[in-house]
Design a protein around this motif. Structure first.
Motif, PDB file in Angstrom:
ATOM      1  N   VAL A  18       0.832  -1.202   0.000  1.00 42.47           N
ATOM      2  CA  VAL A  18       0.000   0.000   0.000  1.00 42.47           C
ATOM      3  C   VAL A  18       0.866   1.250   0.000  1.00 42.47           C
ATOM      4  O   VAL A  18       1.914   1.288   0.649  1.00 42.47           O
ATOM      5  CB  VAL A  18      -0.938   0.031   1.217  1.00 42.47           C
TER       6      VAL A  18
ATOM      7  N   GLU B 260       0.633  -9.086   6.131  1.00 45.72           N
ATOM      8  CA  GLU B 260      -0.296  -8.972   5.005  1.00 45.72           C
ATOM      9  C   GLU B 260      -1.101  -7.680   5.050  1.00 45.72           C
ATOM     10  O   GLU B 260      -1.714  -7.303   4.054  1.00 45.72           O
ATOM     11  CB  GLU B 260      -1.225 -10.178   4.974  1.00 45.72           C
ATOM     12  N   GLY B 261      -1.092  -7.051   6.212  1.00 46.30           N
ATOM     13  CA  GLY B 261      -1.758  -5.759   6.292  1.00 46.30           C
ATOM     14  C   GLY B 261      -1.113  -4.737   5.374  1.00 46.30           C
ATOM     15  O   GLY B 261      -1.731  -3.742   4.993  1.00 46.30           O
ATOM     16  N   LEU B 262       0.135  -4.980   5.022  1.00 44.36           N
ATOM     17  CA  LEU B 262       0.851  -4.048   4.148  1.00 44.36           C
ATOM     18  C   LEU B 262       0.502  -4.237   2.678  1.00 44.36           C
ATOM     19  O   LEU B 262       0.728  -3.354   1.857  1.00 44.36           O
ATOM     20  CB  LEU B 262       2.368  -4.226   4.342  1.00 44.36           C
TER      21      LEU B 262
ATOM     22  N   LYS C  78      -4.996  -4.653  -1.193  1.00 47.49           N
ATOM     23  CA  LYS C  78      -6.099  -5.614  -1.140  1.00 47.49           C
ATOM     24  C   LYS C  78      -6.337  -6.334  -2.468  1.00 47.49           C
ATOM     25  O   LYS C  78      -6.435  -7.547  -2.503  1.00 47.49           O
ATOM     26  CB  LYS C  78      -7.388  -4.931  -0.675  1.00 47.49           C
TER      27      LYS C  78
ATOM     28  N   GLN D 271      -4.120 -10.021  -4.463  1.00 46.72           N
ATOM     29  CA  GLN D 271      -4.099 -11.072  -3.434  1.00 46.72           C
ATOM     30  C   GLN D 271      -2.841 -11.915  -3.594  1.00 46.72           C
ATOM     31  O   GLN D 271      -2.739 -12.756  -4.478  1.00 46.72           O
ATOM     32  CB  GLN D 271      -5.357 -11.943  -3.585  1.00 46.72           C
TER      33      GLN D 271
ATOM     34  N   GLN E 111      -2.189   0.146   9.498  1.00 42.96           N
ATOM     35  CA  GLN E 111      -2.097  -0.667   8.286  1.00 42.96           C
ATOM     36  C   GLN E 111      -1.709  -2.104   8.643  1.00 42.96           C
ATOM     37  O   GLN E 111      -2.275  -3.066   8.125  1.00 42.96           O
ATOM     38  CB  GLN E 111      -1.062  -0.057   7.350  1.00 42.96           C
ATOM     39  N   LEU E 112      -0.760  -2.226   9.558  1.00 41.61           N
ATOM     40  CA  LEU E 112      -0.357  -3.558   9.996  1.00 41.61           C
ATOM     41  C   LEU E 112      -1.528  -4.274  10.666  1.00 41.61           C
ATOM     42  O   LEU E 112      -1.759  -5.466  10.447  1.00 41.61           O
ATOM     43  CB  LEU E 112       0.810  -3.453  10.986  1.00 41.61           C
ATOM     44  N   LEU E 113      -2.258  -3.538  11.478  1.00 46.39           N
ATOM     45  CA  LEU E 113      -3.371  -4.155  12.197  1.00 46.39           C
ATOM     46  C   LEU E 113      -4.399  -4.744  11.226  1.00 46.39           C
ATOM     47  O   LEU E 113      -5.020  -5.771  11.518  1.00 46.39           O
ATOM     48  CB  LEU E 113      -4.061  -3.123  13.099  1.00 46.39           C
ATOM     49  N   GLU E 114      -4.555  -4.099  10.083  1.00 43.83           N
ATOM     50  CA  GLU E 114      -5.558  -4.579   9.130  1.00 43.83           C
ATOM     51  C   GLU E 114      -5.226  -5.953   8.582  1.00 43.83           C
ATOM     52  O   GLU E 114      -6.088  -6.617   8.008  1.00 43.83           O
ATOM     53  CB  GLU E 114      -5.712  -3.569   7.994  1.00 43.83           C
ATOM     54  N   GLY E 115      -3.979  -6.352   8.760  1.00 44.06           N
ATOM     55  CA  GLY E 115      -3.629  -7.708   8.356  1.00 44.06           C
ATOM     56  C   GLY E 115      -4.393  -8.752   9.139  1.00 44.06           C
ATOM     57  O   GLY E 115      -4.550  -9.888   8.689  1.00 44.06           O
ATOM     58  N   LEU E 116      -4.902  -8.360  10.285  1.00 42.84           N
ATOM     59  CA  LEU E 116      -5.646  -9.306  11.112  1.00 42.84           C
ATOM     60  C   LEU E 116      -7.090  -9.451  10.663  1.00 42.84           C
ATOM     61  O   LEU E 116      -7.762 -10.434  11.001  1.00 42.84           O
ATOM     62  CB  LEU E 116      -5.624  -8.838  12.580  1.00 42.84           C
TER      63      LEU E 116
ATOM     64  N   LYS F  42     -10.503 -10.718   4.958  1.00 37.89           N
ATOM     65  CA  LYS F  42     -10.519  -9.964   3.707  1.00 37.89           C
ATOM     66  C   LYS F  42     -11.933  -9.544   3.279  1.00 37.89           C
ATOM     67  O   LYS F  42     -12.159  -8.384   2.980  1.00 37.89           O
ATOM     68  CB  LYS F  42      -9.832 -10.755   2.593  1.00 37.89           C
TER      69      LYS F  42
END
Lengths: 202, 202
Positions: free
Chosen positions: A146, A191-193, A196, A199, B188-193, B196
């Motif tokens: 991102v 993967e948050g980085l 979206k 994939q 942003q990192l947190l969104e990895g959790l 999808k």
DNA sequence: CTATTTCTCATACGCTTCGTATGTAATTGT
DNA sequence: ACAATTACATACGAAGCGTATGAGAAATAG
């Protein structure tokens, strides 16, 4: 038999660093007696103060050595990976693996920051973070990561998470199993980085 | 004028903890002289050794106090948030904000781990991580967070990242700007959790 | 109400450690 | 070859820590 002086000096420095590294890594910085570990190197504190100024100076030298080794290992492993993202992930996991060694944990993650302050402010160290930063920058350029995040900032945050990951594994009574768990959680955070739409495979 | 003895004891303990907290937070644990900061509390080392056993025991008491305060603040802020995920994110950012205080950084993140070892192994502390773990567990149950990761592991990793985030902000010469950057990268990192499909608002 | 015991905390001592100041032999420059 | 510098060792003083001891007040008992 008179070897060049430069070599003698380099040798004593190396002996001092090695002895200190051993002592700091096992006994710990604060508990390590300068008289003891200089004696174990066949020297005295006189040599130490001459070459490194003080105990903290010697710690800096030890840290610089370890950091260089870590960077070398990371760069080596980094070479072989299909995608750049995988490359980056491997770099992180390698970092975690290295952080499992008690010596590295103790010196680089506990005593080092306590004595010398925030590792981000260290002059020479954190080559690993530098490498991670470069890869993140490139990945951002490729559109894999991102665009919003600052690469070095992200690298530092990941670095902190890695350190915790390693400690968690190292202090577990079932390192094999916890390693699986921790690395899985770690990769999930990474993967948050990712952008979206793209994939990426885990 | 003879107040009950229990109160006197509690008072001296509190004075000792307060003086130590001040000294540890500013001068640092290793550099803080027990003679000095006990004297600043109108006492001597005799009281210290009697109540806390040794210097490390006093540090433990200081850490327990700070940890309790941090947990209280987190729980308070945690109360108001629309969604549970937002609740969790707020918790993390509040944690980062608290970690900006030099006293907390020094005692909880630098000297504490160096002297007492991995915080995850501390008996009483890390109430914040416990709270974060609970929320992650609940979020997993609700299907907001990916099912694979172990909540406590994730909480620890996030904790490590938070610590680095705070240090990065605190050591910046433009804290306002870096704060924006760091928190953005952190979220942003947190969104990895997040799962999808369930695209959650930032 | 007094005597004894139990706490709480201060004082005194020895040990270890650190940093510096000084000394000395070896090496380099000229 | 002689002066100057370097590379270390030795010696000394100053803290700091931990323990052992001591004093005085409070709790407890008789």
């Amino acid at each position: 038999m008179h070897r060049p002086r430069k070599e003698m000096i380099a040798e004593t420095r190396a002996k001092l660093i090695a002895a200190a590294r051993q002592a700091f890594g096992t006994t710990g910085y604060a508990e390590a007696s300068m008289d003891d570990f200089t004696a174990s190197a066949g020297l005295t504190r006189g040599a130490l103060y001459h070459h490194f100024g003080d105990k903290k100076g010697l710690l800096q030298a030890v840290i610089a050595e370890i950091d260089a080794e870590m960077a070398a290992r990371v760069n080596e492993v980094a070479s072989r990976a299909p995608t750049r993202w995988q490359h980056f992930v491997d770099e992180c996991t390698t970092y975690i693996e290295m952080a499992l060694e008690p010596e590295i944990q103790r010196i680089m993650f506990r005593d080092g920051p306590a004595v010398l302050g925030d590792p981000a402010q260290w002059p020479n160290a954190s080559a690993c973070v530098g490498s991670m930063t470069d890869h993140l920058t490139a990945l951002q350029g490729e559109g894999v990561v991102v665009p919003g995040v600052d690469p070095e900032t992200a690298a530092r945050l990941i670095n902190g998470a890695s350190s915790q990951a390693a400690q968690r594994i190292a202090n577990s009574n079932d390192p094999k199993a916890t390693s699986k768990m921790v690395v899985a959680a770690f990769k999930q955070l990474l993967e948050g980085l990712l952008r979206k739409p793209a994939q990426q495979p885990v």
